[in-house]
Write an enzyme that holds these catalytic residues in place. Structure first.
Site, PDB file in Angstrom:
ATOM      1  N   GLU A  40      56.179  37.556  23.209  1.00  0.00           N
ATOM      2  CA  GLU A  40      56.232  38.205  24.520  1.00  0.00           C
ATOM      3  C   GLU A  40      56.571  39.687  24.408  1.00  0.00           C
ATOM      4  OE1 GLU A  40      55.088  37.064  27.114  1.00  0.00           O
ATOM      5  OE2 GLU A  40      54.922  34.945  26.626  1.00  0.00           O
ATOM      6  N   TYR A 123      59.916  39.662  33.655  1.00  0.00           N
ATOM      7  CA  TYR A 123      58.737  38.937  33.189  1.00  0.00           C
ATOM      8  C   TYR A 123      59.040  38.142  31.920  1.00  0.00           C
ATOM      9  CZ  TYR A 123      54.841  37.627  30.479  1.00  0.00           C
ATOM     10  OH  TYR A 123      54.022  36.860  29.709  1.00  0.00           O
ATOM     11  N   ASP A 141      53.121  39.037  35.797  1.00  0.00           N
ATOM     12  CA  ASP A 141      52.561  40.080  34.936  1.00  0.00           C
ATOM     13  C   ASP A 141      51.288  40.612  35.600  1.00  0.00           C
ATOM     14  OD1 ASP A 141      50.743  38.029  34.606  1.00  0.00           O
ATOM     15  OD2 ASP A 141      50.353  38.530  32.524  1.00  0.00           O
TER      16      ASP A 141
END
Length: 368
Positions: A40, A123, A141
């Site tokens: 991520e 996020y 996102d």
DNA sequence: AAAACGGGGCA
DNA sequence: TGCCCAGTTTT
């Protein structure tokens, strides 16, 4: 919009599509929070196609958080080289050590704890919480913003600060599947990336088109609305390549500007297009570096343009021939001599990398 | 609330 | 050339 009881039509159609539409990615095969976190961070503002090879290299070199925490920052930067947004590398390393000290080496499993890690925002915390632990946090996102704004008729500026919370509100209003967070989050992002694309959305094959506001109203191309106010500043970097006994002179960039902690050549910056004079270069090198150069100043390469999100960097490369009389660098000098095997291992901006690797006119040739 | 922060790929 | 990407931090 009326609240719906799960599973909604949106979820049913989305999941039906996802059975065959899911994208295969290396980080999907694991529930290891460390690997999910790593993926991520790498994928922040980075295309999947770009980030994948970086992810594979990081996982191989640092298979677990202990290995990452034990590495030097320089090692992390070296692996990160070329990926951009370099504070991510710094925070990645910092957070690995934070996990070792504050969480006893065990990756946190609560949203607030995950969010406390440096470089982890709303996020990323939601992504880790849902993918690793199946906690009910919706991700927001670029993909999600696009899908939801089109489907649920969000017509305000998607770049505005309020947009994030607005999309969260829309998700909470009958779209998000709190019973299957990981599946839902993954499906929306895969869908946004492959069907509900920014340009050339595949509405013909879209399973949601009957209920999609944008499709029904012919506004797919206009949504999400983006009002971009920032204009790019232009900066001119004049790099001076000084060679001594096969070594090149470098300096590490400091805080409060682009390319923090990356290495570059001695450089003079100007804010308008102009060639450097020999006088300017000689004075700079004498006063700042303590190096004397001869009368010859060669413009050897450039200009090379590099576009950043907020800046346009135009780089020129000059070569000066050093005189015999130069003093040694003082111990507190920010400048450092590096041989080739060293400067090919450090993290440098793309422009410097371009000079180092794509230098059709070599220094050696010039001096011969 | 706005600006800063990389680099690449594509229309 | 402008858009936009599995966003976050700083101002």
């Amino acid at each position: 919009m009326t609240p719906r009881s799960a599973p909604t039509l949106f979820q049913q159609q989305l999941y039906a599509w996802h059975k065959t539409g899911a994208r295969p990615h290396p980080w999907k095969a694991t529930r290891d929070p460390y690997k999910i976190w790593l993926s991520e961070i790498i994928l922040q503002q980075t295309r999947v196609e770009t980030g994948t090879s970086y992810y594979l290299r990081f996982v191989e070199r640092f298979p677990a958080v202990e290995a990452l925490a034990a590495a030097t920052l320089e090692e992390v930067y070296e692996l990160w080289k070329g990926l951009g947004y370099y504070s991510r590398a710094k925070n990645l390393h910092l957070s690995a050590q934070q996990i070792m000290t504050e969480f006893e080496g065990v990756f946190p499993d609560q949203y607030e704890d995950i969010l406390s890690l440096k470089g982890v925002g709303p996020y990323t915390a939601a992504a880790i919480a849902s993918f690793a632990y199946d906690l009910a946090y919706p991700v927001v996102d670029g993909n999600v913003k696009r899908v939801i704004s089109r489907y649920a008729a969000y017509e305000k500026d998607i770049l505005a600060s309020a947009a994030h919370q607005d999309i969260l509100d829309l998700l909470a209003d009958g779209l998000f599947d709190a019973a299957h967070p990981a599946q839902f989050n993954q499906a929306v992002m895969d869908f946004g990336a492959t069907v509900c694309k920014p340009k050339g959305a595949l509405c013909q094959i879209c399973p949601l088109r009957e209920d999609c506001y944008a499709h029904q109203s012919g506004r797919v191309a206009e949504l999400p609305l983006r009002i971009n106010k920032v204009k790019r500043k232009t900066r001119y970097f004049h790099y001076i390549i000084i060679e001594r006994a096969g070594e090149l002179l470098f300096r590490q960039r400091q805080d409060k500007d682009i390319w923090q902690n990356l290495y570059e050549f001695p450089m003079i910056e100007s804010y308008q297009q102009e060639a450097l004079t020999h006088q300017e270069v000689a004075t700079y090198l004498r006063e700042t570096v303590g190096i004397m150069i001869g009368d010859e100043l060669l413009h050897i390469k450039g200009p090379r343009q590099q576009l950043l999100s907020h800046q346009k960097i135009i780089s020129y490369f000059y070569s000066g021939i050093e005189q015999e009389a130069s003093e040694e660098l003082s111990s507190d000098s920010p400048f450092v001599w590096m041989p080739a095997d060293k400067y090919h291992q450090i993290a440098v901006p793309k422009t410097i990398d371009w000079y180092l690797h794509d230098n059709s006119i070599s220094l050696f040739t010039l001096k011969a």
